[in-house]
Scaffold this active site. Structure first.
Site, short mmCIF file in Angstrom:
data_model
loop_
_atom_site.label_atom_id
_atom_site.label_comp_id
_atom_site.label_asym_id
_atom_site.label_seq_id
_atom_site.Cartn_x
_atom_site.Cartn_y
_atom_site.Cartn_z
CD GLU A 1 55.90 30.33 25.99
OE1 GLU A 1 54.97 29.86 26.68
OE2 GLU A 1 56.15 29.94 24.83
CG HIS B 1 40.24 44.71 44.14
ND1 HIS B 1 40.23 45.65 45.14
CD2 HIS B 1 40.35 45.42 42.99
CE1 HIS B 1 40.32 46.87 44.62
NE2 HIS B 1 40.40 46.75 43.31
CG HIS C 1 39.30 45.68 38.45
ND1 HIS C 1 38.28 46.61 38.60
CD2 HIS C 1 40.24 46.00 39.38
CE1 HIS C 1 38.59 47.45 39.58
NE2 HIS C 1 39.78 47.10 40.06
CD GLU D 1 43.34 51.19 45.41
OE1 GLU D 1 44.22 51.17 46.29
OE2 GLU D 1 42.25 50.61 45.50
CG HIS E 1 44.77 48.06 40.50
ND1 HIS E 1 44.66 46.73 40.82
CD2 HIS E 1 43.60 48.64 40.89
CE1 HIS E 1 43.47 46.52 41.38
NE2 HIS E 1 42.82 47.67 41.43
#
Length: 272
Positions: free
Chosen positions: A170, A211, A142, A116, A140
């Protein structure tokens, strides 16, 4: 000082450990990158290898030319980063044109930066420009609950933003710009990098349908905290849906009052 003893490397490793403990990084899932400050590059320069072999990035990021990044390796497990950083993460140099990279430290047993990496660099490029260099982190992962929501909620920015804002008071304070949603796409390529980049021009959070999630931030604490907050809100939403749905929620005027008292700008498009 050895590279692994530098404060920014220790902070990077802490995030990988905390994310794994949260359950966000099954096997080799997720990736992480940090744009290194010039003074830290100076401090470690003697330990960096010469930039000799260059590999095309796949995207052009000219405003990142000459920058150094700390990044997780492709196929590497987050749980192993703290055990042996040299084998699982890398410091990468971007050439002056912003089109190629060279590994100057790390991945000692072989490997490449995360698949990525083009998406990371495109987002770094956008955030560097928009924040005048303030943002340095792209993360990133999952998380279970945010992924689960992408199977039941419409894949629309407004729907996800409003749902997440309503779950904890919040949330509008922590991500007042809202969140963006990328429909399912094959990861690791130019198309998803471009789609994510479009959202990052507006948001600090981009959800990848079925994803995971991308977050951008100024430093490790703020970026990890942003992701943690979004996922906690998603967990509450999943439980609320499992209990039959909302019976009451924060009223629209409540959001406006919150914005006024906390001196934040909430996107009106998500309030109508």
């Amino acid at each position: 000082m050895r590279i692994t003893e530098m404060e920014f490397v220790e902070g990077f490793i802490r995030v990988t450990e905390d994310g794994f403990k949260k359950g966000w990084h099954e096997r080799n899932g997720g990736n992480f990158s940090y744009r290194i400050k010039p003074e830290d590059v100076t401090a470690i320069r003697s330990e960096l290898k010469p930039s000799s072999h260059f590999t095309p990035i796949g995207v052009s990021v000219p405003n990142l030319g000459g920058e150094y990044f700390l990044v997780t390796g492709s196929g590497k497990f987050m749980r192993n980063v703290s055990l042996c950083p040299e084998d699982n993460i890398a410091i990468v140099y971007i050439d002056e044109k912003g089109e190629n990279y060279s590994i100057v430290w790390g991945l000692e047993k072989g490997g490449t930066p995360t698949s990525e990496f083009p998406t990371h660099l495109m987002n770094h490029s956008i955030k560097k420009e928009l924040t005048k260099g303030k943002y340095r982190v792209i993360y990133h992962s999952h998380p279970v609950n945010i992924i689960a929501l992408t199977f039941v909620l419409p894949l629309e920015d407004k729907v996800f933003t409003r749902a997440l804002w309503e779950m904890m008071t919040e949330c509008p304070v922590i991500f007042p710009d809202g969140v963006g949603v990328v429909p399912w796409m094959v990861p690791g390529g130019r198309d998803i990098a471009i789609a994510t980049g479009k959202l990052m021009k507006k948001y600090d959070v981009a959800i990848w349908a079925h994803h995971g999630i991308f977050c951008a931030g100024e430093d490790f604490d703020n970026t990890f905290g942003l992701m943690d907050t979004v996922e906690k809100s998603a967990e509450i939403c999943v439980k609320v849906l499992a209990m039959g749905g909302k019976r009451q929620t924060i009223p629209v005027q409540g959001f406006r009052d919150l914005a006024k008292d906390f001196n934040i700008d909430l996107a009106e498009e998500f309030l109508d």
